[in-house]
Structures are given as structure tokens and as C-alpha cells.
Design an enzyme around this catalytic site. Structure first.
Site, PDB file in Angstrom:
ATOM      1  N   LYS A   1       0.885  -1.169   0.000  1.00 58.44           N
ATOM      2  CA  LYS A   1       0.000   0.000   0.000  1.00 58.44           C
ATOM      3  C   LYS A   1       0.915   1.208   0.000  1.00 58.44           C
ATOM      4  O   LYS A   1       1.534   1.538   1.010  1.00 58.44           O
ATOM      5  CB  LYS A   1      -0.917   0.003   1.227  1.00 58.44           C
ATOM      6  CG  LYS A   1      -1.859   1.203   1.219  1.00 58.44           C
ATOM      7  CD  LYS A   1      -2.976   1.031   2.213  1.00 58.44           C
ATOM      8  CE  LYS A   1      -2.728   1.786   3.503  1.00 58.44           C
ATOM      9  NZ  LYS A   1      -2.986   3.234   3.390  1.00 58.44           N
TER      10      LYS A   1
ATOM     11  N   GLY B   1     -10.964   8.021   5.798  1.00 55.46           N
ATOM     12  CA  GLY B   1     -12.093   8.936   5.895  1.00 55.46           C
ATOM     13  C   GLY B   1     -13.347   8.345   6.502  1.00 55.46           C
ATOM     14  O   GLY B   1     -14.185   9.078   7.015  1.00 55.46           O
TER      15      GLY B   1
ATOM     16  N   ASN C   1      -9.283   1.838   9.472  1.00 58.67           N
ATOM     17  CA  ASN C   1      -8.476   1.629  10.671  1.00 58.67           C
ATOM     18  C   ASN C   1      -9.032   2.434  11.842  1.00 58.67           C
ATOM     19  O   ASN C   1      -9.640   1.887  12.765  1.00 58.67           O
ATOM     20  CB  ASN C   1      -7.007   1.971  10.416  1.00 58.67           C
ATOM     21  CG  ASN C   1      -6.105   1.566  11.565  1.00 58.67           C
ATOM     22  OD1 ASN C   1      -6.545   1.189  12.640  1.00 58.67           O
ATOM     23  ND2 ASN C   1      -4.813   1.616  11.349  1.00 58.67           N
TER      24      ASN C   1
END
Lengths: 79, 256
Positions: B99, B187, B208
């Protein structure tokens, strides 16, 4: 120059910088030796010496030298 | 019918991906991941504590045989740093998944998309499966696709902000124009945000803070699991168009 008696070599310290800290390795010949001394299982770490990644397969043969900058990283929590 | 997400031949059992940061301890991390049903967990690459060797390892709690470990390059502000962390992650881990984050600013944690594009191109050539964290910018998403990204991870809102999906219209354009899987990263604040992302047609959501920071992270992990499933089902089912005025559900016929 006189040869260092073989029984003495375990008392020769090698000055390294490991993860940004000065580290005197008592028995650092190879990366495997260093990981053993710090008590790190080789499984899920990556090792970099002087900005070059040393593959796990080469840990037991890659020889460290005085002043080497060693980074040992693993996975921590993150998003 | 199998509706599993596939990226570069890797099949994912869940469309909810979860991070492992900010939990109180590793036990809570493990229980939240289990409750989420996720099979992808993100991790970061950091120095081993060489002084205190008693400290436990995250991977003692997350079985890499059971979960797909997705390392990130969080905290990297330059292309060089991101490449370094990505390469270390591949060496420490077991896969080519990364990522990719190249952060542009400390306060917003918005991506530096120019650096991101450059790093994506380099890592894709090195055989990485690059999942870049980017803005909700359709043009940049296209450029990342061209640079060899395996999926695009646009933000819904700034990392950890919990503001939800701030620009669903941009995400819709990205979904229409980019052929790669789209995974909303960052978000999401609560379950409805995750459902909205999935209803738009996004392929997965990475969460997360919304889970780890909830009063009861394990319960929130379960809520997110159901939200992502519900959102996906609603997307597949096809929602009704929005209209300004009412349409009766009950027939007039037979009225007295």
C-alpha cells in the site's frame, strides 16, 4: 603483526550502528551472528546494511565490518 | 455466485480491509480483526526494538497464514523513502503487495501525488503489486493506472478524520473511468460511510481509525463488516432513482 590468539577473538568488539544506536557487537561476524546476539528471530525482519537490503538467504554469509550502519525492521501496527 | 474481489490473481474473501494501528493492545487488535471478517490487514514497517527484546511482535497475533498482510509506506514524505520502505517490506514479508503512500503534508496527510506517481511506476517495474493511496482525483487515478498500479485507493476524507465520503461524485467518475479495482482508503467514520462507499460501486473499503478509535472497537468491527456487505448487496441489487415527489406504493384500484 602478532596473530590474535584464537581464544581471544570472542572478546574483540565490533562497533556498529544498529537502528540508529551505537552497538558493540561481541560476536558479529555475519548478520546471523548479530541477530542471534540481539535475540531476534530472523523470520519476519528485514535487514539493511549501509542502505542495501541483505536478503534473508545471505544473512549467514554476509560479513559485517566496523562502522557499518545496520537497520533491522519488522512489521508494527499501521493503517 | 462467487462475488469475491480479485486483484492480480489474488482472491479476497472480504471487501472490508482493516488496519492494525491505534489499538490498545495486540489482543484487542486480534479480536477486532476477527470480528471484522477481513482477510487483509495493513501493517507498517518500523525499526525492531533492540533494547527491549521482551516486547511482543504483531505477527504473533495475526497469523500470516490466515490473513493477507498488506504493508504500507506510511510516514514517507519522499519517493526515495517510500521505495526504501516498500523494498524492506517485501523482504520482511511474504508477498509483493504494497500500500504505497507518499505523504505531502503533515497536517492533512494528503498524498503527494506527483511523488506517488513516480514511486508507483518504479515499484510496478520491480514486480510489486502497487496499491497507491491517492486523492479522489479522477485524472490522477487514470495516471496511476497507466503507471502500473494494481488497484487505486482514493481517500474518502483525510486519514483518521472520520468525515466520511466527502466527494462521492469524484469517486463515481473514478469508478467509471478506471478499469482497476477501487478501494476507498481513509475517511470512513462509521458504518453508513462504509455502506455509501460500497453502494457507489467501490470494490472494497480500508478502515483503521473508525474501528480502533471507537468506544467498543470489536463491536464497531462487526458493524463495519455488515455495512460493507449491505453496501455491496445494495450496489449489486441496483437502487431506485431519486425523485423529488412521491409515488404511491399502495394501489388505488379497489378503493371505495
Amino acid at each position: 603483526m602478532d596473530r590474535i590468539p584464537s581464544g581471544m577473538r570472542f572478546f574483540v568488539f565490533m562497533k556498529l550502528i544498529v537502528n540508529g544506536e551505537f552497538f558493540e557487537a561481541s560476536n558479529a561476524g555475519t548478520i546471523t551472528d548479530l541477530l542471534n546476539e540481539i535475540n531476534i528471530a530472523p523470520g519476519q525482519v528485514a535487514v539493511e546494511v549501509n542502505l542495501s537490503i541483505i536478503r534473508k538467504a545471505d544473512h549467514s554469509t554476509f560479513r559485517l565490518h566496523e562502522g557499518d550502519k545496520v537497520e533491522i525492521v519488522n512489521f508494527v501496527g499501521g493503517g | 455466485m462467487n462475488d469475491n474481489l480479485i486483484i492480480r490473481g489474488i482472491e479476497f474473501r472480504s471487501r472490508l480491509w482493516v488496519g492494525t494501528g491505534k489499538y490498545k493492545n495486540f489482543d484487542e487488535t486480534r479480536m477486532a480483526i476477527e470480528a471484522s471478517g477481513a482477510d487483509v490487514v495493513t501493517v507498517a514497517v518500523r525499526r525492531v526494538n533492540i533494547i527491549d527484546r521482551k516486547s511482543e511482535n504483531l505477527l504473533d497475533y495475526i497469523d500470516p497464514g490466515k490473513y493477507k498482510i498488506l504493508p504500507n509506506t506510511a510516514g514517507c514524505y519522499t519517493v526515495e523513502d517510500a521505495l526504501r520502505y516498500a523494498r524492506l517490506a517485501r523482504e520482511a514479508g511474504i508477498s509483493d503487495l504494497i500500500k504505497l503512500e507518499v505523504i505531502g503534508d503533515e497536517k492533512t496527510l494528503f498524498p503527494d501525488t506527483l511523488g506517488l506517481l513516480k514511486a508507483t511506476e518504479i515499484l510496478a517495474k520491480e514486480g510489486f503489486i502497487v496499491l497507491p493511496y491517492t486523492n479522489d482525483d479522477p485524472i490522477m487515478a487514470k495516471r496511476l493506472e497507466g503507471a502500473g498500479a494494481a488497484a487505486i485507493m482514493p481517500l474518502g476524507a483525510p486519514i483518521g478524520s472520520g468525515l466520511g465520503i466527502r466527494n462521492p461524485y469524484n469517486l463515481k467518475i473514478i469508478l467509471e473511468t478506471v478499469k482497476l479495482p477501487i478501494i476507498v482508503d481513509a475517511g470512513v467514520g462509521t458504518a453508513s460511510d462504509a455502506a455509501i462507499a460500497m453502494e457507489l460501486g467501490c470494490d472494497a473499503v480500508l478502515i483503521n481509525t473508525a474501528i480502533a478509535g471507537a468506544k467498543d472497537p470489536i463491536a464497531m468491527a462487526g458493524a463495519m463488516k455488515h455495512a460493507v456487505i449491505a453496501g455491496r448487496l445494495a450496489y449489486k441489487a441496483g437502487r431506485i432513482p431519486k425523485k423529488l415527489y412521491a409515488t404511491a406504493s399502495t394501489p388505488f384500484e379497489g378503493m371505495l
